[in-house]
Design an enzyme around this catalytic site. Structure first.
Site, PDB file in Angstrom:
ATOM      1  CG  ASP A 117      -1.772   1.226   1.379  1.00 33.20           C
ATOM      2  OD1 ASP A 117      -2.330   1.653   0.352  1.00 33.20           O
ATOM      3  OD2 ASP A 117      -1.894   1.786   2.496  1.00 33.20           O
ATOM      4  CB  SER A 118       0.281   4.819  -0.461  1.00 32.95           C
ATOM      5  OG  SER A 118      -0.813   4.963   0.428  1.00 32.95           O
ATOM      6  CE1 TYR A 177       2.210   5.106  -3.866  1.00 33.45           C
ATOM      7  CE2 TYR A 177       0.756   3.251  -4.276  1.00 33.45           C
ATOM      8  CZ  TYR A 177       2.023   3.744  -4.052  1.00 33.45           C
ATOM      9  OH  TYR A 177       3.080   2.884  -4.038  1.00 33.45           O
ATOM     10  N   GLY A 178      -3.220   9.010  -3.713  1.00 33.09           N
ATOM     11  CA  GLY A 178      -4.522   9.537  -4.156  1.00 33.09           C
ATOM     12  C   GLY A 178      -4.469  10.719  -5.109  1.00 33.09           C
ATOM     13  CB  CYS A 199      -3.391   0.480  -2.297  1.00 34.88           C
ATOM     14  SG  CYS A 199      -3.488   2.191  -2.835  1.00 34.88           S
ATOM     15  CG  ASN A 200      -9.828   0.808  -2.323  1.00 32.32           C
ATOM     16  OD1 ASN A 200     -10.840   0.223  -2.662  1.00 32.32           O
ATOM     17  ND2 ASN A 200      -9.364   0.723  -1.083  1.00 32.32           N
ATOM     18  CB  THR A 201      -5.203   4.876  -5.026  1.00 32.31           C
ATOM     19  OG1 THR A 201      -6.000   5.364  -3.942  1.00 32.31           O
ATOM     20  CG2 THR A 201      -4.969   5.992  -6.005  1.00 32.31           C
ATOM     21  CD  GLU A 240       0.531   6.555   5.937  1.00 31.24           C
ATOM     22  OE1 GLU A 240       1.704   6.545   6.339  1.00 31.24           O
ATOM     23  OE2 GLU A 240      -0.083   5.529   5.611  1.00 31.24           O
ATOM     24  CB  CYS A 245      -9.349   4.904   0.931  1.00 34.27           C
ATOM     25  SG  CYS A 245      -7.652   5.260   1.446  1.00 34.27           S
ATOM     26  CB  THR A 246      -6.675  -0.020   2.466  1.00 32.78           C
ATOM     27  OG1 THR A 246      -5.547   0.717   1.949  1.00 32.78           O
ATOM     28  CG2 THR A 246      -7.208  -0.943   1.383  1.00 32.78           C
ATOM     29  CG  HIS A 247      -4.698   5.102   4.566  1.00 36.35           C
ATOM     30  ND1 HIS A 247      -4.252   4.583   3.375  1.00 36.35           N
ATOM     31  CD2 HIS A 247      -3.590   5.488   5.252  1.00 36.35           C
ATOM     32  CE1 HIS A 247      -2.927   4.681   3.332  1.00 36.35           C
ATOM     33  NE2 HIS A 247      -2.504   5.224   4.458  1.00 36.35           N
TER      34      HIS A 247
HETATM   35  N1  DGL Z   1      -4.719   3.257   0.970  1.00 40.78           N
HETATM   36  C1  DGL Z   1      -4.857   3.677  -0.354  1.00 40.78           C
HETATM   37  C2  DGL Z   1      -6.195   3.359  -0.966  1.00 40.78           C
HETATM   38  O1  DGL Z   1      -6.772   2.364  -0.617  1.00 40.78           O
HETATM   39  C3  DGL Z   1      -4.151   4.880  -0.865  1.00 40.78           C
HETATM   40  C4  DGL Z   1      -4.278   6.136  -0.130  1.00 40.78           C
HETATM   41  C5  DGL Z   1      -3.361   7.198  -0.668  1.00 40.78           C
HETATM   42  O2  DGL Z   1      -2.139   6.977  -0.627  1.00 40.78           O
HETATM   43  O3  DGL Z   1      -3.859   8.227  -1.146  1.00 40.78           O
HETATM   44  O4  DGL Z   1      -6.672   4.046  -1.836  1.00 40.78           O
END
Ligand code: DGL
Length: 257
Positions: free
Chosen positions: A10-11, A42-43, A73-75, A151, A183-185
């Protein structure tokens, strides 16, 4: 090959929400977790930047001997998984906003999706949302600064609650009965979400579905392993020990990729 590790990336620390589901279902697999914190979030990155980082990390995980890679990570999934599958021969499991279960469970016919800009603008997301648009109203919303809050260890802070309140206000004016965490966060924001969301709104998080799909693929490729279940964690930047400790991780090594 069976006793080779599973790679997860993931990011940042967000993918740990997926890692926890994987660990629960697959207690005996070795897992290598990579957080690309030097390039997070990453978003807001372009599709080609996301593809490039996903490729570099996958290459590194494959060099470590990984038998399967989970893009936690979804992105990265919505922008890069097709590219990764074309570039490498190991199986990949991805995660994308779970609109389908939300649509199936919705009584009001209106569901909300909270995700990064990169995910919401991706072709893959647009097509999935359109596929469901006939039966359901999908209200999507970019999460502003939420990844940065997680984060920096502020997932349960008042600041996070305020930011969520701002982001969710437009969709809460509509009769949503499901909120898809795209988003996994965001699963780490559950406590703050619980204080904001009306009781009738169900939170949809598909980490468990990702773990099940990983199990299925390992079984299908005869790659299930009954080992010690070790985990090693890596970050692409000097690890912030205090942050990782908050997520229950004591030992993180820096990698320069
Ligand atoms: N955790 C990530 C997701 O699921 C990326 C979040 C990011 O880095 O913007 O999209």
């Amino acid at each position: 090959m069976r006793n080779s590790p599973i790679g997860v990336f993931d990011s940042g620390v967000g993918g740990l929400s997926v890692f926890h589901a994987l660990r629960e279902l697959l207690p005996n697999e070795e897992i290598i977790y990579v957080a690309d914190q030097a390039f997070a979030p990453y978003g807001k990155r372009t599709k080609s930047e996301i593809q490039n980082r996903s490729e570099i990390i996958s290459e590194w995980l494959i060099a470590k001997g990984c038998k399967l890679i989970v893009v936690a990570c979804n992105t990265a999934t919505t922008n890069a998984i097709a590219h990764l599958r074309e570039s490498f021969s190991v199986p990949f499991v991805g995660i994308e906003p779970a609109i389908k279960p939300a649509a199936l469970g919705s009584k009001t016919g209106v569901v909300g999706v909270l995700a990064t800009e990169g995910t919401l603008s991706s072709e893959l997301f647009q097509t999935t949302a359109q596929d469901h648009a006939k039966d359901i109203d999908v209200i999507s919303q970019i999460g502003h600064g939420l990844v940065a809050l997680v984060e920096s260890g502020k997932a349960t802070s008042l600041e996070a609650e305020r930011q969520l309140q701002n982001d969710l206000a437009p969709m809460l004016e509509k009769p949503i009965d499901h909120l898809v965490l795209g988003c996994t966060h965001y699963p780490f924001l559950r406590q703050a979400l619980g204080r904001i969301l009306p009781k009738n709104v169900t939170i949809v998080d598909c980490s468990n579905a990702v773990a099940k799909q990983t199990h299925r693929l390992l079984e299908q490729h005869q790659l299930l392993h009954n080992g010690r279940g070790d985990t090693t964690y890596f970050s692409t930047q000097y690890p912030d020990k205090k942050l990782w400790k908050l997520f229950g991780v004591d030992d993180v090594s820096q990698i320069d990729i």
